[in-house]
Scaffold this motif. Structure first.
Motif, short mmCIF file in Angstrom:
data_model
loop_
_atom_site.label_atom_id
_atom_site.label_comp_id
_atom_site.label_asym_id
_atom_site.label_seq_id
_atom_site.Cartn_x
_atom_site.Cartn_y
_atom_site.Cartn_z
N LYS A 435 22.51 34.54 38.66
CA LYS A 435 23.56 35.29 37.98
C LYS A 435 23.94 36.56 38.74
N LYS A 436 23.09 36.99 39.65
CA LYS A 436 23.35 38.23 40.37
C LYS A 436 24.20 38.03 41.63
N ILE A 437 24.62 36.81 41.88
CA ILE A 437 25.56 36.59 42.98
C ILE A 437 26.92 37.09 42.56
N ALA A 438 27.45 38.04 43.31
CA ALA A 438 28.70 38.71 42.93
C ALA A 438 29.89 37.94 43.51
N ALA A 439 30.31 36.91 42.81
CA ALA A 439 31.42 36.09 43.27
C ALA A 439 32.77 36.66 42.82
N ALA A 440 32.78 37.44 41.76
CA ALA A 440 34.03 37.96 41.21
C ALA A 440 34.35 39.32 41.77
N ALA A 441 35.62 39.74 41.62
CA ALA A 441 36.02 41.10 41.93
C ALA A 441 35.78 41.96 40.70
N PRO A 442 35.43 43.24 40.86
CA PRO A 442 35.11 44.08 39.69
C PRO A 442 36.35 44.62 38.98
N ILE A 443 37.51 44.38 39.54
CA ILE A 443 38.75 44.85 38.92
C ILE A 443 39.73 43.70 38.80
N ARG A 444 40.69 43.88 37.90
CA ARG A 444 41.79 42.92 37.83
C ARG A 444 43.08 43.69 37.53
N THR A 445 44.16 43.11 37.91
CA THR A 445 45.46 43.78 37.74
C THR A 445 46.36 42.92 36.85
N SER A 446 47.29 43.61 36.25
CA SER A 446 48.24 42.87 35.39
C SER A 446 49.54 43.65 35.29
N ALA A 447 50.60 42.92 35.03
CA ALA A 447 51.91 43.52 34.75
C ALA A 447 52.20 43.34 33.27
N THR A 448 52.71 44.38 32.62
CA THR A 448 53.02 44.29 31.19
C THR A 448 54.08 43.21 30.96
N LEU A 449 53.87 42.40 29.91
CA LEU A 449 54.80 41.31 29.65
C LEU A 449 56.21 41.80 29.36
N ALA A 450 56.29 43.05 28.88
CA ALA A 450 57.62 43.58 28.52
C ALA A 450 58.40 44.11 29.72
#
Length: 639
Positions: A435-450
């Motif tokens: 479980k300690k293998i860091a495969a993911a990025a610690p942040i994510r980005t998004s644009a508001t749907l509106a």
């Protein structure tokens, strides 16, 4: 001529022929004796007797028994024997390293490929526990391969220590034998009016030739017949009847490394760097030019892999939602203070740490304090760097930062620094929980749907995983098509920032890009990657490390750097093979030339036997004729 004189002449001829027959027989008996030089009887006329009719010959005498000997050829045999033994010894050792590193199945390259295949497996299915277990198992297999190679190379170093001890014992034995023969030759020559003891001279030449297989030698012949033998840069091994002893000693810095020392009287001097030729020279040449650099280069691959993989792994997020810990364990640069008979006098403790993987070389370094001036010598090419401000200020050279941890460095003190020597021995897998293998990025980005503009935000990359605000939420709000505001912890909440499509926007240890034309009021968010178990962005970046030029000044990948090591050892081994074969042919040629001059030719000796036999028979017949004349004279006088 009186009958008595005729008898004396005949007897002298008989004795001369007898000596010649004995010498020819001696040659034939020693036809297979190693190093034997054929001998010839030197004949000369006896002093003639004066009569009224002139000088009358008084026969022949044996003036000496000479050795058919060419000093130049003998020296050439020794020189080429020494060179051949050195190249053979060097090749035998280098081929072991070459076979070890270049093995297509057991080498490091296939283990590296299997490991990154396993990382790709995690990138393909980041939530899969079995895929993560395969990655950990492959990492363990990879580090085990590093450890195996390091042990084998260390075993070779230990083997060199043992072989040096054996060579030193053999050299001492041969030197003692030469000194003893010097004494015997000097005594024999002095007791026999300067006549040379040919067989003793051959025995001494044999010992010197055997000595040349161990180390290169030079000789100087004295007027009394003794030969002085020198090795290295003129160190006297044998002076007349006195032999000086060699021994192995501990390296001035590394207790696991043996050096060669000569003791003359009460003074012992380390002469390792001066020794060339023979088995000893080959071993030392291999250790300097192949083994040391191979261990350092292998350590650089291990250190480079650990540092760069850990850095990227630390910029990711594991299944527990925390930043990745170090994936590989690694050691530190090795610093060795001078010990032995002339140790450092100061209390200084020096630390060295790798601060730039890309700048690392495969060399060792020597830190010295000379009258308060500190210099660092790169031993691979003897490049000297003066460390201004050291030890008050740490100094960085070739990606290694050197600092004084404690104490004081006195004038004359020195330290051997090996940045990568222990890299392969110390690398390991630092985590065991999949479980300690860091495969993911610690942040994510998004644009508001509106959002109504055409602006898009990139997925973002981590530039500083150590930033305390890395996973704080940040909002980017466009106040016009060309300006935006930023709000969020750690950002300072700037307003009215100019916007350029595709330009980098960096805060809190991350970096993103917004592309297109956002509308007024459009917002974009950078936030923690909560529950990002299916995210593979960091795993893909880890896979990408395999093809990045992270080593050797940013010019080589892991595999390429290891490939350079394999190629370097392979080239040296191949060149040694070519050189040893050429040298062996040259040695055989000079030996044949020497044999043509000094060796025993059975056909020639057989012809000489017939010639000397006929001379002996003729002299005997003259004696018989003289006897008959004497009998006739006696009979005449009786009448």
């Amino acid at each position: 001529m009186p009958i008595g004189d005729t008898l004396g002449v005949s007897v002298s001829g008989l004795i001369a022929a007898q000596r010649a027959l004995a010498t020819a027989s001696h040659n034939i008996a020693n036809v297979n004796t190693e190093g034997y030089s054929r001998q010839r009887v030197a004949l000369g006329t006896n002093t003639p007797q004066f009569s009224g009719n002139g000088y009358i010959g008084s026969g022949v005498q044996v003036s000496g028994i000479t050795r058919i000997y060419d000093a130049f050829l003998i020296q050439q045999v020794r020189t080429n024997t020494s060179a051949n033994s050195q190249l053979q010894s060097y090749y035998n050792m280098a081929s072991q390293v070459d076979n070890l590193l270049a093995d297509s199945k057991a080498g490091l390259a296939p283990a590296l490929q299997e490991f990154f295949n396993a990382v790709q497996g995690v990138a393909n299915n980041p939530a899969s526990i079995p895929s993560r277990q395969v990655m950990l198992s492959s990492a363990t297999a990879l580090t085990d391969r590093f450890h195996y190679f390091d042990r084998r190379l260390s075993d070779l170093n230990n083997g060199i220590n043992s072989q040096l001890a054996t060579a030193v014992a053999e050299i001492n034995s041969l030197a003692a034998g030469i000194a003893k023969l010097n004494s015997s030759i000097t005594t024999a020559q002095g007791a026999n009016n300067g006549q040379l003891p040919n067989d003793l001279l051959d025995q001494r030449d044999i010992l010197i030739a055997k000595l040349a297989t161990q180390v290169a030698v030079t000789t100087v012949t004295q007027d009394d017949g003794a030969v002085n033998v020198f090795i290295g840069s003129g160190q006297s091994l044998v002076l007349g009847a006195q032999a000086n002893a060699l021994s192995t000693s501990t390296n001035a810095f590394d207790s696991s490394r043996k050096e060669v020392t000569i003791t003359v009287g009460s003074i012992s001097t380390t002469i390792t760097d001066n020794l060339i030729g023979g088995i000893t020279g080959g071993l030392l040449d291999f250790r300097r030019n192949v083994l040391d650099s191979a261990q350092n280069a292998l350590g650089r691959v291990a250190d480079g892999l650990a540092a760069t993989f850990n850095a990227q792994h630390g910029a990711g997020q594991d299944l527990n939602g925390v930043l990745g810990a170090s994936f590989f364990a690694s050691g530190t640069a090795q610093v060795l203070a001078r010990i032995g008979s002339n140790p450092n006098t100061g209390t200084g403790v020096v630390n060295a740490s790798i601060t730039s993987i890309g700048a690392l070389t495969t060399s060792d370094y020597l830190l010295q304090n000379t009258g308060g001036t500190y210099t660092l010598t790169r031993l691979s090419d003897n490049t000297i760097t003066t460390l201004a401000g050291f030890p008050g200020t740490p100094a960085t050279v070739d990606g290694v930062t050197i600092s004084l941890a404690s104490g004081a460095i006195n004038t004359g003190d020195s330290f051997l620094i090996r940045p990568t020597r222990n890299g392969a021995a110390n690398i390991g897998v630092a985590i065991s929980d999949t479980k300690k293998i860091a495969a993911a990025a610690p942040i994510r980005t998004s644009a508001t749907l509106a959002n109504i503009g055409s602006g898009t935000i990139s997925s973002g990359t981590v530039t500083n995983a150590a930033d305390a605000n890395l996973q704080q939420s940040v909002t980017i709000t466009f106040t016009s098509a060309t300006t935006y505001d930023v709000t969020g912890t750690g950002t300072g909440n700037p307003t009215g920032l100019p916007y350029t499509s595709g330009a980098n926007i960096s805060y809190n240890g991350w970096q993103i890009q917004v592309n297109g034309t956002p509308a007024v009021g459009d917002t974009f968010t950078v936030e923690p990657n909560t529950n990002g178990v299916a995210d593979n962005r960091n795993a893909l970046l880890l896979v990408g490390l395999q093809t990045q030029n992270t080593l050797a000044g940013g010019t080589a990948t892991y595999q390429a750097d290891y490939g350079q090591l394999v190629a370097d050892v392979g080239n040296k081994t191949h060149q040694a093979d070519i050189n040893r074969k050429a040298q062996e042919a040259l040695l055989n040629q000079i030996i044949q030339t020497r044999e043509a001059v000094s060796g025993v030719n059975l056909d020639e000796e057989a012809a000489d036997l017939i010639r000397y036999q006929q001379a002996y028979q003729a002299a005997a017949r003259v004696i018989g004729t003289t006897n008959a004349l004497f009998d006739t004279l006696i009979a005449t006088l009786r009448r």
